[in-house]
Enzyme design. Structure first.
Site, PDB file in Angstrom:
ATOM      1  CD  GLU A 224      -3.889  -7.438   2.658  1.00 17.09           C
ATOM      2  OE1 GLU A 224      -4.402  -7.690   3.758  1.00 17.09           O
ATOM      3  OE2 GLU A 224      -3.522  -6.285   2.336  1.00 17.09           O
TER       4      GLU A 224
ATOM      5  N   GLY B 203      -0.476  -5.115   0.707  1.00 18.36           N
ATOM      6  CA  GLY B 203      -1.664  -4.964  -0.117  1.00 18.36           C
ATOM      7  C   GLY B 203      -1.517  -5.604  -1.479  1.00 18.36           C
TER       8      GLY B 203
ATOM      9  CD  GLU C 212       0.455  -6.144   5.697  1.00 16.68           C
ATOM     10  OE1 GLU C 212      -0.203  -6.030   4.653  1.00 16.68           O
ATOM     11  OE2 GLU C 212       1.050  -7.199   6.025  1.00 16.68           O
TER      12      GLU C 212
ATOM     13  CB  ALA D  52      -0.914  -0.004   1.224  1.00 15.80           C
TER      14      ALA D  52
END
Length: 317
Positions: A171, A168, A191, A124
């Site tokens: 994901e 992300g 993370e 992200a």
């Protein structure tokens, strides 16, 4: 988008809805109604209907490139190479909008998502995320919720993971239906190193893909999997040379696109439902969907072509 729920009785539709002249979207809705009437009463499943097409404006920066091929495959390329395709809100908004548009496009039957440059998506956009002041703001915005719309797309999506797919990015790949990886691909949920946890399915999809022990190790250590390790663990379908990755992903999408679209959509839904239902309910759901394909012209054509020893000519009906 209009959402509806598959629940017993409420959405029952008569089999007469499945007339040969009905377009395949209407026929699919009727199929769902038939299935809903027969599934066990304790089963209630939310699903999103086809979204009404809307014009998409790329604005000042086109963060997702779209290449629609004559073979009815669309290639969507994440386009922030200088940031290793870090997933900003703008990029994800564009990606979701273009996927939703494709989901209603009769000229596209399968999708490939990949990244520009050295990465699929390295995570992200941390600077953007850090701009949120605190808990009340992120809760009010329901931060990252719209990213989950990728998994609601009904047409099949293949992730062609070139390079890093972290946080992300991992994901996003797991939100797709099939993951193909280049030899230099890396997967992970780092993370924990930033003092937070995955927020778009990392703790939920990873355990379903590779099991609790391996998923827990990745989430709690922030370590990465190589492409070979990811394939061995079951996260990745195949590892392909970097130069051949996109061509192979498109080839796979073209093979899927050669089949009946309503049947592909039903098959995808059944596989996804297996993660959410007990074996008994899943078998019941699958069987009723299987029975419902007897209302499709493409099922009749497929059987007839097999008996006559020829290639079927599917019409998506």
């Amino acid at each position: 988008a209009q959402a509806y729920s598959i629940k017993p009785i409420r959405f029952c539709r008569p089999t007469s809805n499945l007339s040969p002249r009905t377009n395949w979207t209407s026929k699919m809705q009727a199929v769902r109604g038939i299935v809903a009437c027969r599934v066990a009463p304790r089963l209630a499943v939310s699903r999103t209907a086809f979204i009404v097409p809307r014009a998409f404006s790329s604005g000042a920066e086109d963060l997702v490139l779209v290449d629609k091929k004559p073979s009815k495959v669309a290639v969507l390329t994440l386009n922030r190479p200088k940031a290793l395709n870090a997933l900003s809100d703008s990029l994800m908004t564009q990606l979701v909008a273009k996927l939703e548009e494709i989901d209603t496009d009769k000229d596209v039957k399968a999708v490939v998502v990949t990244g520009t440059g050295k990465a699929f998506a390295a995570g992200a956009d941390i600077k953007e995320m850090n701009s949120r002041e605190g808990y009340p703001e992120v809760r009010e915005q329901n931060m990252l919720a719209h990213w989950s719309k990728v998994s609601s797309i009904r047409k099949p999506i293949i992730a062609a993971v070139n390079g890093f797919a972290l946080g992300g990015g991992c994901e996003l790949a797991m939100s797709c239906d099939i993951i193909l990886a280049s030899e230099d691909a890396k997967f992970g949920q780092p993370e924990i190193k930033l003092g937070t946890i995955p927020g778009v399915g990392g703790t939920q999809r990873l355990i379903r893909a590779i099991g609790k022990s391996k998923a827990m190790e990745l989430v709690l250590t922030g370590d990465m999997l190589t492409a070979e390790q990811a394939e061995k663990a079951g996260l990745v379908a195949r590892v392909i040379s970097k130069d051949a990755l996109l061509d192979e992903a498109v080839k796979t999408a073209e093979k899927i696109a050669s089949f009946s679209t309503p049947v592909v959509v039903l098959a995808k839904e059944c596989v996804n439902m297996a993660e959410e239902l007990s074996l008994t309910d899943g078998l019941r759901f699958e069987r009723h969907v299987f029975h419902a394909t007897w209302g499709l012209e493409d099922r009749r054509e497929g059987f007839k072509a097999f008996i006559e020893k020829r290639q079927p000519e599917f019409k998506d009906k």
